[in-house]
Design a protein around this motif. Structure first.
Motif, PDB file in Angstrom:
ATOM      1  N   THR A   8       0.852  -1.198   0.000  1.00  0.00           N
ATOM      2  CA  THR A   8       0.000   0.000   0.000  1.00  0.00           C
ATOM      3  C   THR A   8       0.887   1.246   0.000  1.00  0.00           C
TER       4      THR A   8
ATOM      5  N   HIS B  20      -5.840   0.483   6.423  1.00  0.00           N
ATOM      6  CA  HIS B  20      -5.889   1.496   7.487  1.00  0.00           C
ATOM      7  C   HIS B  20      -5.368   2.833   6.968  1.00  0.00           C
TER       8      HIS B  20
ATOM      9  N   GLU C 199       1.113   3.327   2.319  1.00  0.00           N
ATOM     10  CA  GLU C 199       1.733   3.483   3.645  1.00  0.00           C
ATOM     11  C   GLU C 199       2.981   2.604   3.732  1.00  0.00           C
TER      12      GLU C 199
HETATM   13  N1  ADE Z   1      -2.639  -3.250   7.234  1.00  0.00           N
HETATM   14  C1  ADE Z   1      -3.820  -2.650   7.383  1.00  0.00           C
HETATM   15  N2  ADE Z   1      -3.870  -1.503   6.686  1.00  0.00           N
HETATM   16  C2  ADE Z   1      -2.680  -1.373   6.052  1.00  0.00           C
HETATM   17  C3  ADE Z   1      -2.136  -0.379   5.197  1.00  0.00           C
HETATM   18  N3  ADE Z   1      -2.813   0.692   4.860  1.00  0.00           N
HETATM   19  N4  ADE Z   1      -0.891  -0.587   4.759  1.00  0.00           N
HETATM   20  C4  ADE Z   1      -0.206  -1.687   5.124  1.00  0.00           C
HETATM   21  N5  ADE Z   1      -0.660  -2.634   5.927  1.00  0.00           N
HETATM   22  C5  ADE Z   1      -1.899  -2.478   6.404  1.00  0.00           C
END
Ligand code: ADE
Length: 423
Positions: free
Chosen positions: A57, A351, A59
């Motif tokens: 992702t 998330h 993040e």
């Molecule tokens: N686990 C839950 N949400 C996530 C995210 N946005 N990025 C990485 N791992 C996750």
């Protein structure tokens, strides 16, 4: 023109869009940004080969960039066949030069093939979300264990697997359980899963939750978050549990608690967050209302018994992306979201960045800790050191511009004495 990169991604043409998405997430990740800056100066991971098996992702991309800037040689592979953001995978492989093996919707075979390719570089540190890399190394690729100094693990399910491995005496290197940090599970599991799970259900269905009976199976940190946020949207929340303490907590938090057998005919929407298998099984399918919707937000796609549902069903139809309807012999229709895989990452974006900022700060600092301390560690599963957890909380508060009080010397003294009682 062919684009040169290492990895396996869906579409190289998505790379620019992926950069924009990664930069958008970075705005909400000030703690990772600070760690990245320090890492770039101090190079704590210089020359260390890291394999990360995480949800791919925006993040995660920010974590990868912090590790890379800290000197690590990082390779990234997906930790779930359905959670990859293809634009992010393309950006990582092409724009940032990080070997990335991840395609949204890949088969289980490709999923494992990707892990195999990612670990082929003889990793020294493993970073898992669900312990699949550790499991493969211990079961199939034991020759690679010699190079590994330590690992980290992101999630509850992974920590449970690793503790079972350690208990059997077979764990071959130390691992830090990132999930156990307070700055991880208080926020990521509760507020992250709470919001993103509801987000996934709504994006897939556009359902109005107000007035619906929503059954949450499991009242751990994730279940608490889902129940809290579903109530906030007006759902009547029912909780099912196997643990008496958690069940009692759910009752006193104001939820109805009952066995799944009683909840099955009442639920309009079911969400599993237990980490266990077959939580919704044949007996429940037999009594559910027609139109009932099931979603899973636990790590593995084992919580809804899809094999049994497939056997019971006369037909199966995809109604829209991530929405599959099973028609049973008696004419009832049961709906499963995101193939029973993590609904928050399958049907939404996982998330929000602000909580992943703390989870991944713990990952980065735990990797640094492992590089510096592995010589003194046993082949066991360790909690994140308290200093790291506290540091992440301090950095996050500071980034949010929130100040807190400090104890006065008198208060410190009071807390350290037993003599002082009633005034
Ligand atoms: N686990 C839950 N949400 C996530 C995210 N946005 N990025 C990485 N791992 C996750």
């Amino acid at each position: 023109m062919t684009t040169q990169f290492v990895g396996d991604i869906a579409d190289a043409g998505l790379a620019r869009a992926g950069v924009a998405r990664i930069e958008w997430a970075a705005r909400e990740m000030p703690v990772i940004a600070q760690i990245r800056e320090r890492f770039a100066k101090e190079q704590p991971l210089k020359g260390i080969r890291v394999v990360a098996c995480l949800h791919v992702t925006s993040e995660t991309a920010n974590l990868m960039l912090a590790l890379r800037d800290g000197g690590a040689d990082v390779r990234l592979t997906a930790s779930n066949p359905l959670s990859t953001q293809d634009d992010v995978a393309a950006a990582l492989a092409i724009e940032y030069g990080i070997p990335t093996f991840a395609i949204k919707g890949e088969s289980n075979e490709t999923y494992y093939q990707h892990i195999t390719e990612a670990i082929s570089d003889r990793p020294q540190i493993t970073m898992d979300d669900g312990a699949d890399v550790v499991a493969i190394l211990h079961k199939e690729r034991r020759e690679l264990l010699a190079d590994i100094v330590g690992g980290t693990e992101e999630t509850t399910t992974g920590v449970i697997r690793l503790k079972a491995l350690a208990k059997s005496g077979q764990l071959e290197y130390p691992i830090v359980a990132v999930n156990e940090a307070n700055t991880k599970h208080f926020f990521d599991n509760r507020y992250g899963t709470g919001q993103s799970t509801i987000d996934g259900i709504i994006r897939a269905t556009n359902l109005l939750l107000a007035g619906k009976n929503l059954v949450v199976a499991g009242y751990g940190w994730c279940g608490k978050g889902v129940a809290m946020r579903a109530r906030g949207l007006g759902a009547q929340v029912i909780v099912t549990e196997v643990d008496p303490l958690r069940a009692l907590e759910a009752v006193m938090d104001g939820f109805r608690v009952m066995p799944i057998a009683e909840a099955a005919p009442l639920g309009d929407v079911f969400v599993t967050v237990t980490g266990d298998v077959n939580v919704i099984d044949t007996a429940s399918f037999e009594t559910m209302k027609s139109g009932a919707i099931m979603a899973n937000s636990g790590h593995f796609d084992a919580e809804i018994n899809l094999k049994a549902l497939n056997t019971m069903a006369e037909s199966r139809e995809t109604l829209k992306p991530f929405v599959e309807e099973y028609t049973l012999a008696d004419g009832r229709k049961l709906v499963v979201l995101a193939e029973g895989r993590l609904v928050n990452l399958g049907a939404a974006e996982g998330h929000p960045a602000s909580v992943m900022d703390m989870s991944f700060a713990n990952q980065a600092l735990s990797a640094e800790y492992m590089v510096n301390n592995h010589q003194h560690l046993e082949k066991q599963v360790y909690d994140v050191p308290r200093e790291i957890d506290d540091e992440v909380a301090r950095l996050k508060l500071a980034a949010m511009g929130i100040g807190i009080d400090v104890l006065t010397p008198e208060q410190e003294h009071y807390l350290n004495s037993w003599e002082l009682g009633t005034h």
